[in-house]
Design an enzyme around this catalytic site. Structure first.
Site, PDB file in Angstrom:
ATOM      1  N   HIS A   1       0.867  -1.199   0.000  1.00 19.24           N
ATOM      2  CA  HIS A   1       0.000   0.000   0.000  1.00 19.24           C
ATOM      3  C   HIS A   1       0.896   1.240   0.000  1.00 19.24           C
ATOM      4  CE1 HIS A   1      -3.865   2.109   1.398  1.00 19.24           C
ATOM      5  NE2 HIS A   1      -2.978   3.065   1.117  1.00 19.24           N
TER       6      HIS A   1
ATOM      7  N   ASP B   1       1.341   2.697   3.505  1.00 18.24           N
ATOM      8  CA  ASP B   1       0.496   3.883   3.299  1.00 18.24           C
ATOM      9  C   ASP B   1       1.347   5.154   3.345  1.00 18.24           C
ATOM     10  OD1 ASP B   1      -1.807   5.226   2.657  1.00 18.24           O
ATOM     11  OD2 ASP B   1      -2.611   5.250   4.686  1.00 18.24           O
TER      12      ASP B   1
ATOM     13  N   HIS C   1       1.568   5.408  -1.694  1.00 20.67           N
ATOM     14  CA  HIS C   1       1.220   6.583  -2.505  1.00 20.67           C
ATOM     15  C   HIS C   1       2.493   7.152  -3.110  1.00 20.67           C
ATOM     16  CE1 HIS C   1      -2.931   6.784  -0.992  1.00 20.67           C
ATOM     17  NE2 HIS C   1      -2.390   6.259   0.101  1.00 20.67           N
TER      18      HIS C   1
ATOM     19  N   ASN D   1      -5.084   7.329  -6.208  1.00 24.51           N
ATOM     20  CA  ASN D   1      -5.814   8.563  -5.860  1.00 24.51           C
ATOM     21  C   ASN D   1      -5.051   9.817  -6.311  1.00 24.51           C
ATOM     22  OD1 ASN D   1      -3.867   8.121  -3.816  1.00 24.51           O
ATOM     23  ND2 ASN D   1      -5.061   9.246  -2.300  1.00 24.51           N
TER      24      ASN D   1
ATOM     25  N   HIS E   1     -10.482   1.186   1.671  1.00 26.46           N
ATOM     26  CA  HIS E   1     -10.296   2.206   2.715  1.00 26.46           C
ATOM     27  C   HIS E   1     -11.522   2.084   3.611  1.00 26.46           C
ATOM     28  CE1 HIS E   1      -8.770   6.107   4.365  1.00 26.46           C
ATOM     29  NE2 HIS E   1      -9.977   6.026   4.893  1.00 26.46           N
TER      30      HIS E   1
ATOM     31  N   LYS F   1      -9.132  -0.208  -6.017  1.00 30.21           N
ATOM     32  CA  LYS F   1      -9.208   0.449  -4.708  1.00 30.21           C
ATOM     33  C   LYS F   1     -10.559   1.109  -4.481  1.00 30.21           C
ATOM     34  CE  LYS F   1      -7.813   2.168  -0.795  1.00 30.21           C
ATOM     35  NZ  LYS F   1      -6.715   3.035  -0.431  1.00 30.21           N
TER      36      LYS F   1
ATOM     37  N   HIS G   1      -4.709  -0.592   5.827  1.00 34.13           N
ATOM     38  CA  HIS G   1      -4.256   0.188   6.994  1.00 34.13           C
ATOM     39  C   HIS G   1      -5.208   0.065   8.189  1.00 34.13           C
ATOM     40  CE1 HIS G   1      -7.000   2.929   4.984  1.00 34.13           C
ATOM     41  NE2 HIS G   1      -6.101   3.348   4.123  1.00 34.13           N
TER      42      HIS G   1
ATOM     43  N   HIS H   1       3.115  14.676   1.615  1.00 33.31           N
ATOM     44  CA  HIS H   1       2.481  15.985   1.400  1.00 33.31           C
ATOM     45  C   HIS H   1       3.536  17.041   1.685  1.00 33.31           C
ATOM     46  CE1 HIS H   1      -1.760  14.660   1.170  1.00 33.31           C
ATOM     47  NE2 HIS H   1      -1.422  13.750   2.078  1.00 33.31           N
TER      48      HIS H   1
END
Ligand code: DOR
Ligand code: ZN
Length: 346
Positions: free
Chosen positions: A17, A250, A19, A45, A139, A102, A177, A254
């Site tokens: 998992h 996960d 990003h 995403n 999720h 997902k 998660h 950012h």
């Protein structure tokens, strides 16, 4: 697995998992993952979301370019929407590089506005996934504003997960998660087509970490950190070596200013030290002998993919995690910034 008090060699792990984002951010973060993991399930995403095989083809090319010479293999996912047709699922399965779909409940987290408003609208796609053996990655949080943010996973199990499992009894589902004792109990009581990923942050931190001496935006993620009793349930789940639980960081980058804001983004970046943080957690649990299976065996076994064959080595040598890393001309604050870890990837 070979181990002594100062060194640990395990089969190279995978991250189930992750990003990676896109563009310059992708270029900044992908090498962190590629240096330790052989493969990663890449979340869809983006903005716009990766909802079609065509978009996934273009995205996988950008990821491969970002990791350069590395042998790292991105395993792609499609973003489920109310409109995903069964034909797109069939095409995804045929593509061979798309390994899962997902489910983001609309509004649950970062870039989830295109997500599913009612899971029953996805019946045709879910039917096709069950048929194709393509896992649904969930999720697992309800989004109704009247539900307390700390209860959203528990309520999701009752309202969505159980009915879904009953309606699609052979659909492979990964509860992503997981954060609560309720989710651990659910997975333990469910049939073997249900698995779960567990992040380094939910193993390492409880909800006090968001409020230690003041508001700590870098410890804010979704699902939000929970009480210590829930963290203990996760630790127990990994320490028993149960094959239904496997590694999924996960890791979610950012920019610093988007976390330290009047409305800060959810997400903790852990790719800089993921396997070292997991090793630290397993050692503290006196379960270092269970790390390799959690990190390198349970995931591929669940997905029906081959296990990796090469190895990584961690050495017992203290190192200080940098206070920050560059992120596409901005700054990224990593998990455990400025703290010391005792395991280091060689
Ligand atoms: O904390 C999170 N960050 N949770 C998610 O579900 C999404 C992720 C992100 O994309 O930033
Ligand atoms: Zn995620």
């Amino acid at each position: 697995m070979t181990t002594n008090s100062s060194q640990l060699t395990i089969i190279r792990p995978d991250d189930w998992h992750l990003h990676l984002r896109d563009g310059e951010v992708l270029a900044s973060v992908a090498p962190f993952t590629a240096r330790q993991f052989a493969r990663a399930i890449v979340m869809p995403n983006l903005k716009p979301a990766i909802t079609t095989v065509k978009q996934a083809v273009a995205y996988v090319d950008r990821i491969v370019a970002a990791v350069g010479e590395s042998a790292f293999e991105p395993l792609m996912t499609l973003y489920l929407t109310d409109e995903t047709p069964a034909t797109e699922i069939v095409a995804a399965e045929k593509s061979c590089f798309i390994k899962a779909v997902k489910l983001y409940p609309a509004g649950a987290t970062t870039n989830s506005s295109e997500g599913v408003t009612d899971i029953r609208k996805c019946d045709a796609a879910l039917e096709a996934m069950q048929e194709a053996g393509l896992p649904l990655l969930v999720h697992g949080e309800v989004t109704e504003p009247e539900i307390d943010v700390f209860d959203r996973e528990k309520v999701f199990i009752e309202q969505v997960m159980m009915p879904l499992m009953n309606r699609f009894p052979t659909l492979k589902i990964v509860f992503e998660h997981i954060t609560t004792a309720d989710a651990v109990d659910f997975v333990l009581g469910a049939p073997s087509n249900i698995g779960a990923t567990i992040t380094p942050h939910h193993l390492m931190l409880n909800r006090n970490a968001m409020f230690e001496g003041g508001l700590r935006p870098h410890n804010y993620c979704l699902p939000v950190l929970k009480r210590e009793q829930h963290r203990q349930a996760l630790l127990k789940a990994i320490s028993t070596g149960n094959p239904r639980f496997f590694l999924g960081t996960d890791s979610a980058p950012h920019e610093q200013h988007k976390k330290e804001s009047g409305c800060g983004c959810a997400g903790i970046f852990s790719a800089h030290a993921a396997i070292e943080i997991y090793a630290t957690v397993f050692e503290a649990q006196k379960a270092l002998d269970k790390l390799e299976a959690f990190a390198s065996f349970h995931g591929p076994d669940f997905y029906g993919l081959p296990r990796n064959t090469d190895t990584i080595t961690l050495k017992k040598t203290p190192w200080v995690i940098p206070d920050s890393y560059p992120l596409a001309g901005q700054t990224l604050i990593p998990m455990m910034a400025g703290e010391t870890l005792n395991w280091k990837l060689m």
